[in-house]
Design a protein around this motif. Structure first.
Motif, PDB file in Angstrom:
ATOM      1  N   GLY A  41      24.090-116.849  75.253  1.00 52.03           N
ATOM      2  CA  GLY A  41      23.088-115.616  75.118  1.00 52.03           C
ATOM      3  C   GLY A  41      21.927-115.663  75.814  1.00 52.03           C
ATOM      4  N   ALA A  42      21.289-114.771  76.306  1.00 48.65           N
ATOM      5  CA  ALA A  42      19.960-115.032  77.215  1.00 48.65           C
ATOM      6  C   ALA A  42      19.442-113.576  77.165  1.00 48.65           C
ATOM      7  N   ARG A  43      17.873-113.398  77.197  1.00 50.57           N
ATOM      8  CA  ARG A  43      17.131-112.357  77.345  1.00 50.57           C
ATOM      9  C   ARG A  43      16.166-112.366  78.557  1.00 50.57           C
ATOM     10  N   ASN A  44      16.109-113.475  79.086  1.00 54.25           N
ATOM     11  CA  ASN A  44      15.277-113.643  80.081  1.00 54.25           C
ATOM     12  C   ASN A  44      15.984-113.379  81.494  1.00 54.25           C
ATOM     13  N   TYR A  68      23.919-112.269  69.977  1.00 52.99           N
ATOM     14  CA  TYR A  68      23.446-112.654  68.841  1.00 52.99           C
ATOM     15  C   TYR A  68      21.640-113.045  68.751  1.00 52.99           C
ATOM     16  N   GLY A  69      21.176-112.444  67.759  1.00 51.60           N
ATOM     17  CA  GLY A  69      19.865-112.681  67.662  1.00 51.60           C
ATOM     18  C   GLY A  69      18.892-111.616  68.371  1.00 51.60           C
ATOM     19  N   SER A  70      19.397-110.878  69.103  1.00 51.95           N
ATOM     20  CA  SER A  70      18.600-109.845  69.860  1.00 51.95           C
ATOM     21  C   SER A  70      18.473-108.479  69.036  1.00 51.95           C
ATOM     22  N   SER A  71      17.314-107.935  69.243  1.00 54.08           N
ATOM     23  CA  SER A  71      17.067-106.695  68.420  1.00 54.08           C
ATOM     24  C   SER A  71      17.876-105.638  69.496  1.00 54.08           C
ATOM     25  N   GLU A  72      17.790-104.432  68.873  1.00 52.44           N
ATOM     26  CA  GLU A  72      18.244-103.452  69.597  1.00 52.44           C
ATOM     27  C   GLU A  72      17.783-103.063  71.080  1.00 52.44           C
ATOM     28  N   GLN A  90      15.977-105.698  72.719  1.00 50.16           N
ATOM     29  CA  GLN A  90      16.165-106.945  73.405  1.00 50.16           C
ATOM     30  C   GLN A  90      17.506-106.766  74.004  1.00 50.16           C
ATOM     31  N   ALA A  91      18.795-106.169  73.288  1.00 50.79           N
ATOM     32  CA  ALA A  91      19.997-106.160  73.626  1.00 50.79           C
ATOM     33  C   ALA A  91      20.398-105.259  74.787  1.00 50.79           C
ATOM     34  N   HIS A  92      19.583-104.137  74.554  1.00 52.31           N
ATOM     35  CA  HIS A  92      19.585-102.827  75.789  1.00 52.31           C
ATOM     36  C   HIS A  92      19.125-103.744  77.114  1.00 52.31           C
ATOM     37  N   ASP A  93      17.876-104.317  77.083  1.00 50.52           N
ATOM     38  CA  ASP A  93      17.318-104.661  78.277  1.00 50.52           C
ATOM     39  C   ASP A  93      18.052-105.757  78.790  1.00 50.52           C
ATOM     40  N   ALA A  94      18.753-106.747  78.192  1.00 48.34           N
ATOM     41  CA  ALA A  94      19.433-108.051  78.483  1.00 48.34           C
ATOM     42  C   ALA A  94      20.836-107.551  79.093  1.00 48.34           C
ATOM     43  N   VAL A  95      21.603-106.463  78.371  1.00 48.27           N
ATOM     44  CA  VAL A  95      22.851-105.926  78.884  1.00 48.27           C
ATOM     45  C   VAL A  95      22.684-105.275  80.078  1.00 48.27           C
ATOM     46  N   LEU A  96      21.381-104.643  80.314  1.00 52.09           N
ATOM     47  CA  LEU A  96      21.181-103.804  81.620  1.00 52.09           C
ATOM     48  C   LEU A  96      21.242-104.682  82.685  1.00 52.09           C
ATOM     49  N   GLU A  97      20.342-105.712  82.370  1.00 49.33           N
ATOM     50  CA  GLU A  97      20.012-106.659  83.398  1.00 49.33           C
ATOM     51  C   GLU A  97      21.398-107.709  83.711  1.00 49.33           C
ATOM     52  N   ALA A  98      22.188-107.871  82.618  1.00 51.88           N
ATOM     53  CA  ALA A  98      23.215-108.514  82.839  1.00 51.88           C
ATOM     54  C   ALA A  98      24.263-107.788  83.611  1.00 51.88           C
ATOM     55  N   LEU A  99      24.485-106.647  83.564  1.00 50.88           N
ATOM     56  CA  LEU A  99      25.450-105.718  84.456  1.00 50.88           C
ATOM     57  C   LEU A  99      25.147-105.517  85.562  1.00 50.88           C
ATOM     58  N   LYS A 100      23.681-105.570  86.104  1.00 49.45           N
ATOM     59  CA  LYS A 100      23.392-105.641  87.301  1.00 49.45           C
ATOM     60  C   LYS A 100      23.811-107.096  88.139  1.00 49.45           C
ATOM     61  N   ASP A 101      23.732-108.110  87.272  1.00 48.42           N
ATOM     62  CA  ASP A 101      23.959-109.453  87.663  1.00 48.42           C
ATOM     63  C   ASP A 101      25.638-109.703  87.939  1.00 48.42           C
ATOM     64  N   GLY A 102      26.355-108.687  87.558  1.00 49.06           N
ATOM     65  CA  GLY A 102      27.865-108.793  87.633  1.00 49.06           C
ATOM     66  C   GLY A 102      28.531-109.254  86.431  1.00 49.06           C
ATOM     67  N   ALA A 108      26.978-107.086  62.372  1.00 48.38           N
ATOM     68  CA  ALA A 108      26.116-107.785  61.744  1.00 48.38           C
ATOM     69  C   ALA A 108      24.890-108.077  62.709  1.00 48.38           C
ATOM     70  N   TYR A 109      24.933-107.984  64.090  1.00 44.03           N
ATOM     71  CA  TYR A 109      23.854-108.050  64.933  1.00 44.03           C
ATOM     72  C   TYR A 109      23.025-106.917  64.969  1.00 44.03           C
ATOM     73  N   ARG A 110      23.530-105.916  64.559  1.00 42.65           N
ATOM     74  CA  ARG A 110      22.525-104.608  64.482  1.00 42.65           C
ATOM     75  C   ARG A 110      21.864-104.075  65.882  1.00 42.65           C
ATOM     76  N   ASN A 111      22.637-104.430  66.834  1.00 46.68           N
ATOM     77  CA  ASN A 111      22.184-103.950  68.084  1.00 46.68           C
ATOM     78  C   ASN A 111      23.256-103.140  69.102  1.00 46.68           C
ATOM     79  N   GLU A 112      24.370-102.802  68.493  1.00 47.02           N
ATOM     80  CA  GLU A 112      25.231-102.258  69.052  1.00 47.02           C
ATOM     81  C   GLU A 112      24.757-100.602  69.873  1.00 47.02           C
TER      82      GLU A 112
END
Length: 318
Positions: A265-268, A53-57, A59-71, A80-84
């Protein structure tokens, strides 16, 4: 500095309606084997996920890619988030098989109307680059919610959606009861605001009666004042010092031990790694009681069913 993730190697978790039961596991766990919650339809949802929530497309890409690396193996988004699309791109780039990643999205009220639901679900699948979504919530308890629910039931029958949930239906418990009773395919999980100051005890009891686990959004209070308030709480700070953890990790460990699904939620990248590093320690029984005593039933987002009525006609342009 990015913190390493301590992997739970001794436990397999079984979660039922807000209570977490651990059993010894004879096999070593890998970093992908975090706790799951058993749903009433037989599926198991990864307990810990990334909220977007609150992440642009991007930002969501970068956060998800990082999160998947972290397990992380559970990603929460919404129409409604418009970042799918950004999330779809990250999942593809990760190289992780689709079957190993739990994707949650949500149907917006303007998609509920009869005839719109099926098309909106197909568009959701296209944006997410997948032929099925693991879980789709009705996002708000307003508008023609029963038509939206029927569309989700049909999507389940067609294999496009694996499970149905209700998000924010605590805003009107009469509507919550109506949808549950009329459902031909019962919802399997409920998503509400949930944190140490708003533990939602009475509503969770209603969910438990229906065998509905609870997933919490804003588990850390949300960005801004909620987050700052919880992190500054003297009890939470004291426990953080005692365990050598951050306030965020103490709060998220409380969520985990209570048996909630949680989607901070996190982007950092440092925060993404820090948040999920909560499976390597446990709060004592006394400290869990201390955390429960913080409850004020004080939500940080004070939306009401009446104020949510504006969503009935609020179209989302993707």
């Amino acid at each position: 500095m990015k913190k390493s993730i301590f992997v739970a190697s001794l436990f397999a978790a079984a979660v039922f309606c807000g209570s977490l039961v651990y059993a010894e596991d004879s096999e070593m766990k890998t970093e992908n084997d975090y706790a799951t919650i058993q749903l009433s339809n037989g599926l198991k949802i990864p307990q810990f996920g990334l909220g977007t929530y609150g992440s642009s497309e991007q930002q969501a890409h970068d956060a998800v890619l990082e999160a998947l690396k972290d397990g992380y193996r559970h990603i929460d988004t919404a129409h409604a988030y418009r970042n799918e699309r950004g999330i779809a791109k990250a999942i593809k780039e990760s190289g992780i098989p689709r079957s190993e990643i739990w994707i949650t999205s949500k149907l917006w009220p303007t998609d509920y109307n009869e005839g719109n639901g099926a098309q909106s679900i197909d568009m959701m699948l296209e944006r997410l680059g997948t032929d099925y979504v693991d879980l789709v919530y009705l996002h708000q308890p307003v508008g023609d919610y029963m038509a939206g629910y029927r569309a989700l039931e049909e999507a389940v029958r067609q294999g496009k959606v694996r499970a149905i949930g209700l998000s924010n239906f605590d805003l009107n418990e009469k509507v919550f009861e109506e949808v549950y009773e009329k459902a031909e395919i019962k919802p399997v999980i409920v998503q509400i605001e949930l944190n140490p100051y708003a533990q939602r005890v009475e509503f969770r009891k209603k969910c438990a009666e229906k065998n509905l686990p609870v997933e919490g959004w804003f588990p850390l209070g949300g960005s801004g004042k909620g987050n700052e308030t919880l992190f500054a709480d003297e009890t939470i700070k004291s426990l953080a010092k005692k365990y050598g953890k951050s306030p965020a990790q103490i709060i998220l460990r409380w969520h985990v031990q209570e048996g909630f699904s949680t989607i901070p939620g996190a982007r950092n990248p440092a925060y993404i790694a820090e948040n999920i590093a909560v499976y390597g320690f446990s709060l004592s029984d006394d400290d869990m009681k201390t955390m429960r005593a913080l409850n004020k039933e004080r939500r940080f987002y004070n939306g009401t069913w009446e104020s949510a009525q504006r969503f009935k006609d609020m179209k989302i342009n993707y």
